[in-house]
Design a protein around this motif. Sequence first.
Motif, short mmCIF file in Angstrom:
data_model
loop_
_atom_site.label_atom_id
_atom_site.label_comp_id
_atom_site.label_asym_id
_atom_site.label_seq_id
_atom_site.Cartn_x
_atom_site.Cartn_y
_atom_site.Cartn_z
N GLN A 125 41.44 25.38 -39.81
CA GLN A 125 41.84 24.56 -40.76
C GLN A 125 42.67 25.16 -41.97
O GLN A 125 42.23 26.26 -42.35
CB GLN A 125 40.72 23.65 -41.40
CG GLN A 125 40.23 22.69 -40.45
CD GLN A 125 41.28 21.74 -39.66
OE1 GLN A 125 41.95 21.16 -40.55
NE2 GLN A 125 41.19 21.41 -38.59
N PRO A 126 43.70 24.76 -42.20
CA PRO A 126 44.64 25.32 -43.29
C PRO A 126 43.87 25.50 -44.75
O PRO A 126 43.95 26.62 -45.21
CB PRO A 126 45.86 24.32 -43.54
CG PRO A 126 45.98 23.69 -42.32
CD PRO A 126 44.51 23.53 -41.59
N PHE A 127 43.09 24.82 -45.01
CA PHE A 127 42.06 24.65 -46.27
C PHE A 127 41.17 25.98 -46.32
O PHE A 127 41.22 26.88 -47.10
CB PHE A 127 41.27 23.52 -46.47
CG PHE A 127 40.49 23.59 -47.71
CD1 PHE A 127 41.12 23.06 -48.81
CD2 PHE A 127 39.43 24.17 -47.69
CE1 PHE A 127 40.31 23.06 -50.05
CE2 PHE A 127 38.57 24.35 -49.02
CZ PHE A 127 39.03 23.59 -49.93
N ILE A 128 40.76 26.28 -45.06
CA ILE A 128 39.82 27.69 -44.88
C ILE A 128 40.49 28.69 -44.86
O ILE A 128 40.27 29.95 -45.41
CB ILE A 128 38.90 27.45 -43.46
CG1 ILE A 128 38.00 26.00 -43.94
CG2 ILE A 128 37.88 28.53 -43.54
CD1 ILE A 128 37.09 26.12 -45.06
N ALA A 129 41.63 28.62 -43.92
CA ALA A 129 42.31 30.03 -43.81
C ALA A 129 43.09 30.41 -45.00
O ALA A 129 42.92 31.51 -45.40
CB ALA A 129 43.55 29.67 -42.73
N THR A 130 43.80 29.37 -45.73
CA THR A 130 44.33 29.85 -47.02
C THR A 130 43.29 30.21 -48.06
O THR A 130 43.73 31.14 -48.88
CB THR A 130 45.55 28.94 -47.46
OG1 THR A 130 44.83 27.49 -47.90
CG2 THR A 130 46.47 28.54 -46.23
N LEU A 131 42.36 29.66 -48.20
CA LEU A 131 41.13 30.06 -48.88
C LEU A 131 40.90 31.47 -48.91
O LEU A 131 40.72 32.25 -49.71
CB LEU A 131 39.99 28.93 -48.98
CG LEU A 131 38.76 29.32 -49.85
CD1 LEU A 131 39.28 29.35 -51.32
CD2 LEU A 131 37.68 28.46 -49.56
N ALA A 132 40.56 31.72 -47.72
CA ALA A 132 40.33 33.25 -47.17
C ALA A 132 41.56 33.98 -47.68
O ALA A 132 41.08 35.37 -48.25
CB ALA A 132 39.95 33.11 -45.69
N ALA A 133 42.82 33.63 -47.40
CA ALA A 133 43.98 34.66 -47.76
C ALA A 133 43.72 34.80 -49.16
O ALA A 133 44.27 35.80 -49.72
CB ALA A 133 45.03 33.79 -47.11
N MET A 134 43.58 33.68 -50.00
CA MET A 134 43.55 33.69 -51.31
C MET A 134 42.62 34.89 -51.89
O MET A 134 43.06 35.61 -52.79
CB MET A 134 43.16 32.38 -51.91
CG MET A 134 43.22 32.56 -53.76
SD MET A 134 42.61 30.80 -54.41
CE MET A 134 40.92 30.98 -53.83
N LEU A 135 41.33 34.91 -51.61
CA LEU A 135 40.75 35.75 -51.94
C LEU A 135 40.90 37.07 -51.36
O LEU A 135 40.91 38.06 -52.19
CB LEU A 135 38.96 35.26 -51.36
CG LEU A 135 38.76 33.97 -51.74
CD1 LEU A 135 37.16 33.53 -50.71
CD2 LEU A 135 38.24 34.06 -53.22
N ALA A 136 41.25 37.47 -50.16
CA ALA A 136 41.83 38.66 -49.73
C ALA A 136 42.93 39.11 -50.47
O ALA A 136 43.12 40.19 -51.13
CB ALA A 136 42.11 38.49 -48.39
N ALA A 137 43.96 38.14 -50.85
CA ALA A 137 45.20 38.69 -51.58
C ALA A 137 44.85 39.03 -53.17
O ALA A 137 45.30 40.29 -53.66
CB ALA A 137 46.08 37.45 -51.84
N TYR A 138 43.84 38.24 -53.89
CA TYR A 138 43.44 38.85 -54.88
C TYR A 138 42.74 40.01 -54.87
O TYR A 138 42.70 41.19 -55.78
CB TYR A 138 42.45 37.59 -55.66
CG TYR A 138 43.21 36.71 -56.34
CD1 TYR A 138 43.81 36.93 -57.53
CD2 TYR A 138 42.96 35.40 -56.30
CE1 TYR A 138 44.70 35.82 -58.22
CE2 TYR A 138 43.63 34.14 -56.65
CZ TYR A 138 44.39 34.65 -57.75
OH TYR A 138 45.20 33.46 -58.60
N GLY A 139 41.92 40.41 -54.00
CA GLY A 139 40.95 41.45 -53.93
C GLY A 139 42.05 42.55 -53.71
O GLY A 139 42.10 43.83 -54.13
N THR A 140 43.04 42.62 -52.75
CA THR A 140 43.94 43.53 -52.29
C THR A 140 44.73 44.11 -53.51
O THR A 140 44.89 45.04 -53.86
CB THR A 140 44.83 42.91 -51.20
OG1 THR A 140 44.04 42.74 -50.21
CG2 THR A 140 46.02 44.14 -50.98
#
Length: 330
Positions: A125-140
């Motif tokens: 689901q886009p909500f879950i996929a992009t939430l994970a991407a948000m966390l990964a992007a901030y961490g990166t």
Amino acid sequence: MTTYLSFLGPLAPRSTIALARLGVIAALIALIVFGALRYDNFLSSYNALSFLRYNSMFALIALGMALVIMTGGIDLSVGGTAAMASVVAAIFSPYHWAAGLAGGLAAGLVVGIINGVVITRLKIQPFIATLAAMLAAYGTGLLLAGNQSVSVSYDSGFTEIGQGDFLGFPIPAWIALAFYIAGWIALERHPVGRRVLAIGDGEATAKLMGLKVEKTLMGVYITSGLCAGMAGVILAAQFGAGQPTEGVGWELFAIASVVVGGTLLTGGVGSIGATLAGALLLAMVFNILNFENGLGWISLSAYWQSVIRGLFLLAVVILQAKIAGARANG
């Protein structure tokens, strides 16, 4: 008049949606008139150009978000993507202004591709996929920056992307305008626009119609990533540093701009021009609040401004629910 309405987007069968879009324009004009009459320097070139320069970042992420929401999806990663892209752009800026620009756009492109693949191929689901991407992007971004701001090069010309002017107009505003023109052409004058709206109306039906659903969704999320990447480049160039902790709440501003502009959160209905008007309207509200603070009549901190933004968004969503109900019953 026809051209103007065309820029606002395809008018839905319900006249309430058309009126909502025109209402955004009317509200924006009313705020400008109010500000001009109440504040001495509201229409000064300094305020106007500063307003356009700063808010170009938010207009860009709103554009990408609009296209995503038109398909019935969501992209929560735009803020994190912009923050990470600002760091990457700052790291590459000493080599050449074009290297910094390319680096930031590449960072956004990577996040967009990952979002697209996870959503279309892994069926997350886009909500879950992009939430994970948000966390990964901030961490990166924090890892690349060493948990601190990364200064950009002032010798390569990179800062001109955020601080420079062209023909008396801020370069960030020119960039945002170019993106919006491209988005409007894609939605209104290209078959991909009809595919985007058809997917929002019903993905299963769009597949039965033989439309390239997965390819279109990939393109939409990549576009959103590129818009966020460009916003990150402007962020770094405008403030002289890549800022890995910036971007918090940007996705909410983007969503608010989109829904204020009349794009339904359920998808299938949307407008590029009205999205721009929505972004400018929200930005204008806070511009006026800043002037009001200066007069001393009120004193609203950034926390209260967040409260106002939340209440404003809630009111618009309630209005959209009524509009959606009217469409269903009509």
